[in-house]
Design a protein around this motif. Sequence first.
Motif, mmCIF file in Angstrom:
data_model
loop_
_atom_site.group_PDB
_atom_site.id
_atom_site.type_symbol
_atom_site.label_atom_id
_atom_site.label_comp_id
_atom_site.label_asym_id
_atom_site.label_seq_id
_atom_site.Cartn_x
_atom_site.Cartn_y
_atom_site.Cartn_z
ATOM 1 N N GLY A 1 -3.787 10.044 0.111
ATOM 2 C CA GLY A 1 -4.436 8.857 -0.444
ATOM 3 C C GLY A 1 -3.763 7.611 0.089
ATOM 4 O O GLY A 1 -3.601 7.460 1.305
ATOM 5 N N ASP A 2 -3.324 6.750 -0.790
ATOM 6 C CA ASP A 2 -2.632 5.521 -0.388
ATOM 7 C C ASP A 2 -1.400 5.855 0.430
ATOM 8 O O ASP A 2 -0.725 6.853 0.187
ATOM 9 C CB ASP A 2 -2.213 4.717 -1.621
ATOM 10 N N PHE A 3 -1.120 4.992 1.382
ATOM 11 C CA PHE A 3 0.053 5.204 2.228
ATOM 12 C C PHE A 3 0.681 3.871 2.587
ATOM 13 O O PHE A 3 0.001 2.962 3.055
ATOM 14 C CB PHE A 3 -0.327 5.953 3.512
ATOM 15 N N SER A 4 1.979 3.754 2.346
ATOM 16 C CA SER A 4 2.771 2.605 2.782
ATOM 17 C C SER A 4 4.203 3.094 2.932
ATOM 18 O O SER A 4 4.528 4.205 2.511
ATOM 19 C CB SER A 4 2.694 1.463 1.756
ATOM 20 N N LYS B 1 5.236 3.906 -0.701
ATOM 21 C CA LYS B 1 4.515 4.846 -1.567
ATOM 22 C C LYS B 1 3.491 5.643 -0.769
ATOM 23 O O LYS B 1 2.739 5.091 0.021
ATOM 24 C CB LYS B 1 3.796 4.085 -2.688
ATOM 25 N N VAL C 1 0.533 8.686 -1.641
ATOM 26 C CA VAL C 1 -0.158 9.495 -2.645
ATOM 27 C C VAL C 1 -0.623 10.779 -1.955
ATOM 28 O O VAL C 1 -1.418 10.741 -1.017
ATOM 29 C CB VAL C 1 -1.347 8.743 -3.268
ATOM 30 N N CYS D 1 -2.625 14.148 -2.211
ATOM 31 C CA CYS D 1 -3.742 14.676 -3.002
ATOM 32 C C CYS D 1 -3.799 16.200 -2.887
ATOM 33 O O CYS D 1 -3.842 16.744 -1.783
ATOM 34 C CB CYS D 1 -5.057 14.071 -2.518
ATOM 35 N N ASN E 1 -3.164 14.437 -8.085
ATOM 36 C CA ASN E 1 -2.417 13.694 -7.070
ATOM 37 C C ASN E 1 -0.968 13.509 -7.488
ATOM 38 O O ASN E 1 -0.676 13.322 -8.664
ATOM 39 C CB ASN E 1 -3.036 12.318 -6.853
ATOM 40 N N ALA F 1 2.281 11.010 -6.606
ATOM 41 C CA ALA F 1 2.738 9.802 -5.927
ATOM 42 C C ALA F 1 4.205 9.982 -5.564
ATOM 43 O O ALA F 1 5.003 10.455 -6.372
ATOM 44 C CB ALA F 1 2.555 8.585 -6.820
ATOM 45 N N GLU G 1 7.419 7.857 -4.138
ATOM 46 C CA GLU G 1 7.916 6.511 -3.902
ATOM 47 C C GLU G 1 9.284 6.576 -3.260
ATOM 48 O O GLU G 1 10.048 7.515 -3.479
ATOM 49 C CB GLU G 1 7.985 5.721 -5.207
ATOM 50 N N GLU H 1 0.024 11.355 -10.631
ATOM 51 C CA GLU H 1 -0.799 10.175 -10.869
ATOM 52 C C GLU H 1 -1.908 10.493 -11.846
ATOM 53 O O GLU H 1 -2.609 11.486 -11.714
ATOM 54 C CB GLU H 1 -1.423 9.669 -9.568
#
Length: 90
Positions: A36-39, A42, A44, A46, A51, A53, A55, A81
Amino acid sequence: MRLYDEIFKNADGFSFSRCTVVPGGGGYFEGVKSVGDFSPEKVVVCFPHGNVAVEGKGLSIKKYYDGDLQLSGQISRLYVEDLQTGGEEI
């Protein structure tokens, strides 16, 4: 893996195949459906039933193939999550 089966046999509603985290050195996740989200702070991950997360600092996807995901970077926190409650730490 009988150990994981035993640990998760009473899990209510959420379980994932396997997760290995190396303090200060990333992690490895099996049974991943997608990312999912990626940075760098963080990611995510799935799974078919929920999900997780992840960090930390300097997170990057080192390898993602056939349901296996390898992250590099310093992982400081993992949690399930939940859009309604904001997450449950594991």
